[in-house]
Design a protein around this motif. Structure first.
Motif, PDB file in Angstrom:
ATOM      1  N   ALA A   1      86.676  46.537  79.009  1.00  0.00           N
ATOM      2  CA  ALA A   1      86.200  47.849  79.026  1.00  0.00           C
ATOM      3  C   ALA A   1      87.565  48.796  78.684  1.00  0.00           C
ATOM      4  O   ALA A   1      86.591  49.910  77.974  1.00  0.00           O
ATOM      5  CB  ALA A   1      85.538  48.226  80.425  1.00  0.00           C
ATOM      6  N   ALA A   2      88.118  48.355  78.693  1.00  0.00           N
ATOM      7  CA  ALA A   2      89.561  49.210  77.698  1.00  0.00           C
ATOM      8  C   ALA A   2      89.553  48.961  76.314  1.00  0.00           C
ATOM      9  O   ALA A   2      89.728  48.103  76.199  1.00  0.00           O
ATOM     10  CB  ALA A   2      90.727  49.304  79.043  1.00  0.00           C
ATOM     11  N   ASP A   3      90.078  51.004  76.256  1.00  0.00           N
ATOM     12  CA  ASP A   3      91.028  50.590  74.783  1.00  0.00           C
ATOM     13  C   ASP A   3      91.873  50.241  74.380  1.00  0.00           C
ATOM     14  O   ASP A   3      92.865  50.098  73.791  1.00  0.00           O
ATOM     15  CB  ASP A   3      90.094  51.883  73.739  1.00  0.00           C
ATOM     16  CG  ASP A   3      88.975  52.499  73.989  1.00  0.00           C
ATOM     17  OD1 ASP A   3      88.729  50.747  73.477  1.00  0.00           O
ATOM     18  OD2 ASP A   3      88.581  53.127  74.047  1.00  0.00           O
TER      19      ASP A   3
ATOM     20  N   PHE B   1     101.864  60.634  74.656  1.00  0.00           N
ATOM     21  CA  PHE B   1     102.242  59.350  74.435  1.00  0.00           C
ATOM     22  C   PHE B   1     100.383  58.496  74.073  1.00  0.00           C
ATOM     23  O   PHE B   1      99.861  58.080  73.061  1.00  0.00           O
ATOM     24  CB  PHE B   1     102.931  58.476  74.559  1.00  0.00           C
ATOM     25  CG  PHE B   1     103.129  57.169  73.341  1.00  0.00           C
ATOM     26  CD1 PHE B   1     103.926  57.235  72.678  1.00  0.00           C
ATOM     27  CD2 PHE B   1     102.611  56.082  74.321  1.00  0.00           C
ATOM     28  CE1 PHE B   1     103.942  55.874  71.571  1.00  0.00           C
ATOM     29  CE2 PHE B   1     102.942  54.688  72.888  1.00  0.00           C
ATOM     30  CZ  PHE B   1     103.453  54.917  72.475  1.00  0.00           C
ATOM     31  N   VAL B   2      99.479  57.928  75.031  1.00  0.00           N
ATOM     32  CA  VAL B   2      98.372  57.626  75.233  1.00  0.00           C
ATOM     33  C   VAL B   2      98.155  58.205  74.614  1.00  0.00           C
ATOM     34  O   VAL B   2      96.558  57.910  73.161  1.00  0.00           O
ATOM     35  CB  VAL B   2      98.195  57.009  76.571  1.00  0.00           C
ATOM     36  CG1 VAL B   2      96.636  56.918  77.182  1.00  0.00           C
ATOM     37  CG2 VAL B   2      98.884  55.811  77.427  1.00  0.00           C
ATOM     38  N   SER B   3      97.157  59.386  74.944  1.00  0.00           N
ATOM     39  CA  SER B   3      96.749  60.437  74.417  1.00  0.00           C
ATOM     40  C   SER B   3      96.706  60.737  72.387  1.00  0.00           C
ATOM     41  O   SER B   3      95.509  61.319  72.154  1.00  0.00           O
ATOM     42  CB  SER B   3      96.794  62.058  74.774  1.00  0.00           C
ATOM     43  OG  SER B   3      97.784  62.404  74.026  1.00  0.00           O
ATOM     44  N   ALA B   4      97.991  60.396  72.051  1.00  0.00           N
ATOM     45  CA  ALA B   4      97.681  60.964  70.662  1.00  0.00           C
ATOM     46  C   ALA B   4      97.186  59.086  70.295  1.00  0.00           C
ATOM     47  O   ALA B   4      97.335  58.469  68.733  1.00  0.00           O
ATOM     48  CB  ALA B   4      99.647  60.302  70.063  1.00  0.00           C
TER      49      ALA B   4
ATOM     50  N   MET C   1      86.181  58.719  73.085  1.00  0.00           N
ATOM     51  CA  MET C   1      87.074  59.183  73.974  1.00  0.00           C
ATOM     52  C   MET C   1      87.217  57.552  74.156  1.00  0.00           C
ATOM     53  O   MET C   1      86.542  56.314  73.767  1.00  0.00           O
ATOM     54  CB  MET C   1      86.227  60.126  75.353  1.00  0.00           C
ATOM     55  CG  MET C   1      86.671  59.549  76.971  1.00  0.00           C
ATOM     56  SD  MET C   1      88.494  60.506  76.915  1.00  0.00           S
ATOM     57  CE  MET C   1      89.142  60.180  78.113  1.00  0.00           C
ATOM     58  N   THR C   2      88.950  57.425  74.687  1.00  0.00           N
ATOM     59  CA  THR C   2      89.599  56.397  74.666  1.00  0.00           C
ATOM     60  C   THR C   2      89.136  56.429  76.366  1.00  0.00           C
ATOM     61  O   THR C   2      89.531  56.590  76.689  1.00  0.00           O
ATOM     62  CB  THR C   2      90.886  56.592  74.312  1.00  0.00           C
ATOM     63  OG1 THR C   2      91.106  56.984  73.130  1.00  0.00           O
ATOM     64  CG2 THR C   2      91.971  55.263  74.206  1.00  0.00           C
ATOM     65  N   ASN C   3      88.753  54.556  76.781  1.00  0.00           N
ATOM     66  CA  ASN C   3      89.061  54.270  78.178  1.00  0.00           C
ATOM     67  C   ASN C   3      90.160  53.979  78.135  1.00  0.00           C
ATOM     68  O   ASN C   3      90.629  52.863  77.399  1.00  0.00           O
ATOM     69  CB  ASN C   3      88.011  53.663  78.216  1.00  0.00           C
ATOM     70  CG  ASN C   3      86.639  53.719  78.017  1.00  0.00           C
ATOM     71  OD1 ASN C   3      86.452  54.984  78.493  1.00  0.00           O
ATOM     72  ND2 ASN C   3      85.906  52.812  76.965  1.00  0.00           N
TER      73      ASN C   3
END
Length: 183
Positions: free
Chosen positions: A59-61, A179-182, A1-3
């Motif tokens: 913590a973010a990707d 866009f972000v989910s890709a 899972m991308t943060n």
């Protein structure tokens, strides 16, 4: 899972924005689990909690900057956030690698239409130079930008224009979430 960290840089989102407020509200439901950093709520006095903000960034990707283009740049609150948080030893310098490899997405709203910006030397991308330069300095990847043109606050008093602005902002948020989910 991308943060995902969404940083809302509008200094008066709650009472002075229609497009940005709609986008942030939509993103909250479209990207479940994303951390939404609404700077105007957190720092109305412009006193940034640097350690807290650096922890969110670490913590973010994927980092999404959501803001209106004001005088061809970032609003002052977002600028102050960058100045205080992106410091040597954290984001850059020989030991500042906390942001290296993270993806940065810029989602920006403008009052003027797309034709205004495309007619400028260098087109719209020239207004993204601070974000691109920040990526170059910090080792972040500039993943792209999604501008929403022609959502001027001057149109908020006309009901039809207001409804159109809300709908276009919702559509923009959906494109941004996709866009972000890709990534």
């Amino acid at each position: 899972m991308t943060n995902v960290l969404i940083v809302s840089g509008h200094p008066r989102l709650g009472d002075d924005s229609l497009a940005n407020k709609t986008i942030v509200e939509e993103l909250t439901s479209l990207i479940p689990g994303a951390v939404v950093d609404q700077l105007d709520d957190l720092y109305p006095d412009y006193r940034i909690d640097v350690a807290a903000e650096q922890a969110k960034l670490a913590a973010a990707d994927v980092i999404v900057l959501q803001y209106p283009l004001w005088w061809y740049g970032w609003p002052s609150l977002l600028q102050k956030w960058v100045e205080d948080v992106f410091v040597r030893g954290f984001s850059h310098g020989s030991t500042g690698t906390a942001l290296a490899g993270k993806k940065l997405v810029v989602s920006v709203t403008t009052g003027a239409g797309e034709s205004y910006y495309s007619a400028q030397p260098g087109g719209f991308d020239r207004f993204l130079a601070p974000a691109m330069a920040t990526c170059a300095l910090t080792g972040m990847e500039f993943a792209g930008s999604l501008p929403l043109f022609g959502v001027s606050y001057a149109n908020r008093t006309d009901e039809a224009a207001r409804a159109d602005m809300v709908e276009r902002s919702r559509e923009h948020a959906a494109r941004l979430a996709k866009f972000v989910s890709a990534l």
